[in-house]
Design a protein around this motif. Sequence first.
Motif, short mmCIF file in Angstrom:
data_model
loop_
_atom_site.label_atom_id
_atom_site.label_comp_id
_atom_site.label_asym_id
_atom_site.label_seq_id
_atom_site.Cartn_x
_atom_site.Cartn_y
_atom_site.Cartn_z
N TYR A 248 0.84 -1.20 0.00
CA TYR A 248 0.00 0.00 0.00
C TYR A 248 0.87 1.25 0.00
CZ TYR A 248 -3.60 -3.22 1.71
OH TYR A 248 -4.47 -4.26 1.86
N LEU A 249 0.54 2.21 -0.85
CA LEU A 249 1.11 3.55 -0.74
C LEU A 249 0.12 4.38 0.04
CD1 LEU A 249 2.67 4.24 -4.25
CD2 LEU A 249 3.84 3.75 -2.11
N GLN A 250 0.65 5.22 0.95
CA GLN A 250 -0.21 5.96 1.86
C GLN A 250 0.03 7.46 1.77
OE1 GLN A 250 0.38 5.10 6.02
NE2 GLN A 250 -1.23 3.57 5.99
N GLN A 251 -1.08 8.20 1.74
CA GLN A 251 -1.01 9.66 1.80
C GLN A 251 -0.82 10.09 3.26
OE1 GLN A 251 -4.25 11.61 -0.31
NE2 GLN A 251 -4.49 9.82 -1.62
N LYS A 252 -0.52 11.38 3.46
CA LYS A 252 -0.31 11.91 4.80
C LYS A 252 -1.52 11.69 5.70
CE LYS A 252 0.67 15.91 3.02
NZ LYS A 252 1.00 15.83 1.63
N ASP A 253 -2.73 11.75 5.15
CA ASP A 253 -3.95 11.62 5.95
C ASP A 253 -4.32 10.17 6.21
OD1 ASP A 253 -4.98 10.68 3.54
OD2 ASP A 253 -6.46 12.28 3.32
N GLY A 254 -3.50 9.22 5.76
CA GLY A 254 -3.76 7.81 6.00
C GLY A 254 -4.50 7.12 4.88
N THR A 255 -5.03 7.88 3.91
CA THR A 255 -5.67 7.27 2.75
C THR A 255 -4.63 6.41 2.03
OG1 THR A 255 -7.08 9.20 2.50
CG2 THR A 255 -6.92 7.74 0.60
N GLU A 256 -5.02 5.20 1.68
CA GLU A 256 -4.05 4.30 1.07
C GLU A 256 -4.62 3.63 -0.17
OE1 GLU A 256 -4.84 0.47 3.98
OE2 GLU A 256 -3.12 1.74 4.36
N GLN A 257 -3.70 3.15 -0.98
CA GLN A 257 -4.06 2.45 -2.20
C GLN A 257 -3.15 1.25 -2.35
OE1 GLN A 257 -3.75 4.85 -5.73
NE2 GLN A 257 -4.49 3.24 -7.04
N SER A 258 -3.76 0.08 -2.57
CA SER A 258 -2.98 -1.12 -2.82
C SER A 258 -2.42 -1.03 -4.24
CB SER A 258 -3.86 -2.37 -2.68
OG SER A 258 -3.12 -3.51 -3.04
N ILE A 259 -1.11 -1.21 -4.38
CA ILE A 259 -0.48 -1.09 -5.70
C ILE A 259 0.13 -2.40 -6.18
CG2 ILE A 259 0.00 1.36 -5.49
CD1 ILE A 259 2.99 0.43 -4.90
N ASP B 127 11.01 16.03 2.38
CA ASP B 127 10.01 16.91 2.97
C ASP B 127 8.66 16.20 2.87
OD1 ASP B 127 8.34 18.88 3.85
OD2 ASP B 127 9.23 20.47 2.63
N LEU B 128 8.33 15.43 3.89
CA LEU B 128 7.14 14.58 3.86
C LEU B 128 5.86 15.39 3.73
CD1 LEU B 128 8.10 11.90 6.53
CD2 LEU B 128 8.49 11.86 4.06
N GLU B 129 5.85 16.62 4.20
CA GLU B 129 4.65 17.46 4.09
C GLU B 129 4.36 17.82 2.64
OE1 GLU B 129 2.26 18.31 6.33
OE2 GLU B 129 3.33 16.81 7.52
N LYS B 130 5.38 17.85 1.80
CA LYS B 130 5.20 18.23 0.40
C LYS B 130 4.95 17.02 -0.51
CE LYS B 130 7.86 22.48 0.43
NZ LYS B 130 9.00 23.18 -0.15
N ARG B 131 5.22 15.83 -0.04
CA ARG B 131 5.08 14.65 -0.88
C ARG B 131 3.68 14.07 -0.78
NH1 ARG B 131 8.83 16.85 -2.39
NH2 ARG B 131 7.17 17.23 -3.86
N TRP B 132 3.19 13.62 -1.92
CA TRP B 132 1.85 13.06 -2.02
C TRP B 132 1.73 11.71 -1.30
CZ3 TRP B 132 0.09 9.88 -6.74
CH2 TRP B 132 -1.25 9.49 -6.60
N LEU B 133 2.72 10.82 -1.47
CA LEU B 133 2.66 9.46 -0.91
C LEU B 133 3.91 9.18 -0.06
CD1 LEU B 133 1.43 7.82 -4.22
CD2 LEU B 133 0.05 8.16 -2.15
N PRO B 134 3.96 9.77 1.14
CA PRO B 134 5.19 9.67 1.93
C PRO B 134 5.42 8.33 2.63
CG PRO B 134 3.54 10.96 3.11
CD PRO B 134 2.96 10.63 1.76
N PHE B 135 4.44 7.42 2.59
CA PHE B 135 4.59 6.16 3.32
C PHE B 135 4.20 4.95 2.45
CE2 PHE B 135 3.24 9.46 6.34
CZ PHE B 135 4.41 9.54 7.09
N ILE B 136 4.82 3.84 2.78
CA ILE B 136 4.46 2.56 2.15
C ILE B 136 4.26 1.56 3.28
CG2 ILE B 136 6.85 1.70 1.90
CD1 ILE B 136 5.99 0.70 -0.93
N GLU B 137 3.27 0.69 3.12
CA GLU B 137 3.04 -0.38 4.10
C GLU B 137 2.86 -1.69 3.38
OE1 GLU B 137 0.14 0.12 7.14
OE2 GLU B 137 1.28 1.76 8.05
#
Length: 187
Positions: free
Chosen positions: A34-45, A175-185
Amino acid sequence: MKKLSAGFALFVALCFPVMPAGAAGLSEGIRQIYLQQKDGTEQSIGELVFSAAQHDQFSYKVTMNHHLFKDYFLSMKEMKCLEGPELWCFIPYPYEQPRTVSSEDFRWLEHDLLFMFKKPEAFGANFWNGIYYKMELTENGIRGTAHALDLNLLASPPDDLSQPPVGEFDIDSADLEKRWLPFIEIR
């Protein structure tokens, strides 16, 4: 059977800690990426399949869900990109590698999940805008945080294909605040 003393129980707990629930992330089987946005919204890729290898290592196979990505022709290369506030383009690691991980070492997996970001209106591919997800085992699986990487580092093969070429001094904080998908799970 005799009752264990509190001191002995503490000694056993300190010497033989219970494996966290996240260690299941390294058991054999299929996991979702999953790629995750800052707000926790995620998408399985895509998905990751773990198989036992040797000692505490697992071999893996990554399968990206390419129908979620759009085709872009950037800087004379066809790229698969996710569309959002930024284009988030998957950059497959181009060289042979062992595709193994352990609970302490995710470097090869980090190399297989490289991305490049760009503003949709920007011209061409900017390989210095690479994203390297530094990963760690958590209670919920494997979690990675975006770091900056100049992907031009991978323009030519490394001298030793058995060692991950990207090291700790090659990546910088992003700069995680500027990136669209700063996390992967991976779970």
